[in-house]
Design an enzyme around this catalytic site. Structure first.
Site, PDB file in Angstrom:
ATOM      1  N   LYS A 128       0.971  -1.269   0.058  1.00  0.00           N
ATOM      2  CA  LYS A 128       0.068  -0.165   0.009  1.00  0.00           C
ATOM      3  C   LYS A 128       0.854   1.273   0.142  1.00  0.00           C
ATOM      4  CE  LYS A 128      -3.181  -2.795  -0.164  1.00  0.00           C
ATOM      5  NZ  LYS A 128      -2.164  -4.059  -0.238  1.00  0.00           N
ATOM      6  N   HIS A 135     -23.494  14.435   4.046  1.00  0.00           N
ATOM      7  CA  HIS A 135     -23.575  15.349   2.398  1.00  0.00           C
ATOM      8  C   HIS A 135     -22.191  16.305   2.676  1.00  0.00           C
ATOM      9  CE1 HIS A 135     -24.197  17.052  -1.396  1.00  0.00           C
ATOM     10  NE2 HIS A 135     -24.486  17.986  -0.769  1.00  0.00           N
ATOM     11  N   GLY A 158      -2.120 -13.713 -13.831  1.00  0.00           N
ATOM     12  CA  GLY A 158      -3.134 -13.704 -12.564  1.00  0.00           C
ATOM     13  C   GLY A 158      -3.660 -12.501 -12.302  1.00  0.00           C
ATOM     14  N   GLY A 172      -1.712 -17.574  -6.987  1.00  0.00           N
ATOM     15  CA  GLY A 172      -2.237 -18.252  -5.921  1.00  0.00           C
ATOM     16  C   GLY A 172      -1.389 -18.284  -4.776  1.00  0.00           C
TER      17      GLY A 172
END
Length: 470
Positions: free
Chosen positions: A51, A449, A180, A271
């Site tokens: 990340k 909102h 993949g 995998g």
């Protein structure tokens, strides 16, 4: 003389270290055995450092599109791959130190070395202290998994990579083949595409991210293709010829035609393989293709032996492992006489999945197709981000939110999203499913909102013909 504990955890990934902490919180004398780095693959080589890489790629993407926001950036935007990787490794190191601190804080004994079970509740550790013998009332196996190799071209770290090699590349790929299209494959494809590589993704099945809803797969393929990726579905890599200079791939396309294409590098993301060989578990637990079979609380067939995480049946996700770790720890405490804990079996239907490509993908529960296959009469609603004010203001109008309900009962069966920040939003639907909500409660929920999360509300309304902004 063997050291004795209430609980020994074999493996310190997000399942193992969380299980150890929960055991310690419950007053159990706890030890953890780790052969490499505290925090396991996820923290050191998986979820978190990837990340960090993807964040760098995202910033680069925004800088290249600064003009869309009325901004000017002087000069050419270039990526310093070494610096990007260094930042990612720094993040991993910081979190590894955090887990080390948590072990000390919770008075958990750490034994560094290779652990091998000698019985359901005993093991030996070969490591920095020589050979240690440990015993416990209960043992939790949390040894995780590793990337699966291609049978005809094993990863060498130079031209053929697993996710681990892809996080610390020696050089920037010029032309990259990704085999993949699950979460790992697509995330690295997205990262290297944003970093400037020419990326081709090959997927055996008829669509990318095949566990997701068909509408999400179709949208993501269109988006990634628009970003410059080559996506080949219904295709297979039949052979790889690896040299010092690159990789020549023989690819059979959907139409049956086979071509040979030269790439600089290849990432294999087909995998995982459970880390259950050579740890002594085969004779103690029921196994299926290397995965340890357990009940809903983590018990194996041997009394006192438990298992959690990626070495057990899927989904193979860090948050699933952590949840299993807490459940398992509480079940052990209950067996040892604690009457204040009430563990519940894991409900796999309520485990969210997230893919951090650009755009992001997130989901929980049944897809529309799976819901129909399960016999449900379905109501489904989709709301596009182009109808959401916040998404437009952010310059992120591509994406949608889809909800699937049982038409008779109103039960929320699944939710599926693609677009900006959906990995943060999916938890709203996860909470809803866990609380067994229906469309009535979701319709009555007030969403703030302006937020992209309003599209969640609109998708629910849309399933019942009541969407307001489309």
């Amino acid at each position: 003389m063997a050291e004795n504990y209430d609980v020994i955890v074999l493996g310190s990934g997000p399942g193992g270290y969380v299980a150890a902490i929960r055991c310690a919180q419950l007053g159990l004398k706890t030890a953890i055995v780790e052969r490499e780095l505290l925090g396991g693959i996820c923290l050191n080589w998986g979820c978190i450092p990837t990340k960090a890489l993807l964040r760098s790629a995202e910033i680069k993407h925004f800088m290249e599109h600064a003009g869309d926001y009325g901004l000017k950036v002087a000069g050419k935007i270039e990526a310093d791959l070494e610096a990007v990787v260094k930042r990612s490794r720094g993040v991993a190191k910081q979190l590894n130190q955090g887990v080390t601190h948590l072990m000390k804080k919770n008075k958990i004994a750490v034994h560094m070395g290779e652990g091998t079970l000698t019985g359901p509740t005993s093991l030996t550790v070969k490591g920095e202290k020589g050979e240690e013998k440990l015993t416990a009332k209960h043992v939790i196996v949390a040894t995780g998994a590793r990337a699966r190799d291609l049978p005809f071209a094993k990863a060498d770290g130079k031209r053929v990579w697993t996710y681990r090699h892809a996080m610390t590349p020696a050089e920037m790929p010029k032309k990259l083949l990704v085999i993949g299209s699950g979460a790992i494959g697509i995330e690295f494809a997205s990262f290297y595409n944003d970093m400037g590589a020419d990326v081709t993704v090959v997927e055996m099945l008829d669509r990318i991210v095949p566990v997701e809803d068909k509408d999400v797969s179709a949208f993501l393929e269109k988006s990634l293709s628009k970003q410059g990726m080559t996506i080949m579905t219904g295709a297979g890599v039949e052979d790889l010829n690896v040299t010092d200079k690159g990789v020549k791939a023989k690819i059979k396309a959907k139409d049956g035609k086979t071509t040979e294409t030269q790439f600089s590098h290849c990432i294999v993301a087909i995998g995982i393989v459970p880390n259950t060989e050579d740890i002594g578990v085969e004779k103690l637990a029921e196994m299926d293709r290397g995965f340890i079979q357990i009940d809903g609380l983590g018990r194996t067939k041997s009394k006192g032996l438990w298992a959690i995480g990626d070495c057990t049946p899927g989904p193979w996700l860090a948050h699933k492992a952590s949840h299993e770790g807490v459940t398992c720890a509480e079940a052990i405490a209950q067996e040892l006489g604690n009457k204040d804990v009430h563990p519940h079996p894991l409900d796999r239907a309520n485990i969210p999945g997230c893919t951090y490509c650009h755009p992001q993908v997130a989901s929980v529960g049944l897809t529309e197709e799976k819901a129909k296959e399960a016999g449900h009469e379905v109501k489904a609603g989709t709301f596009p981000f182009i109808g959401n004010g916040k998404a437009i203001a952010l310059g992120e109008p591509e994406g949608f939110c889809k909800t699937v309900f049982d038409a008779k009962t109103g039960e929320l069966l699944g939710a599926h999203m693609v677009g900006a920040e959906v990995t943060e939003m999916i938890q709203g639907f996860v909470v809803g499913k866990t609380l067994e909500t229906t469309e009535v409660e979701l319709m009555q929920t007030v969403f703030p909102h302006p937020t992209i999360s309003e599209s969640m509300h609109e998708s629910v309304l849309g399933a019942y013909g009541r969407a307001l902004h489309i």
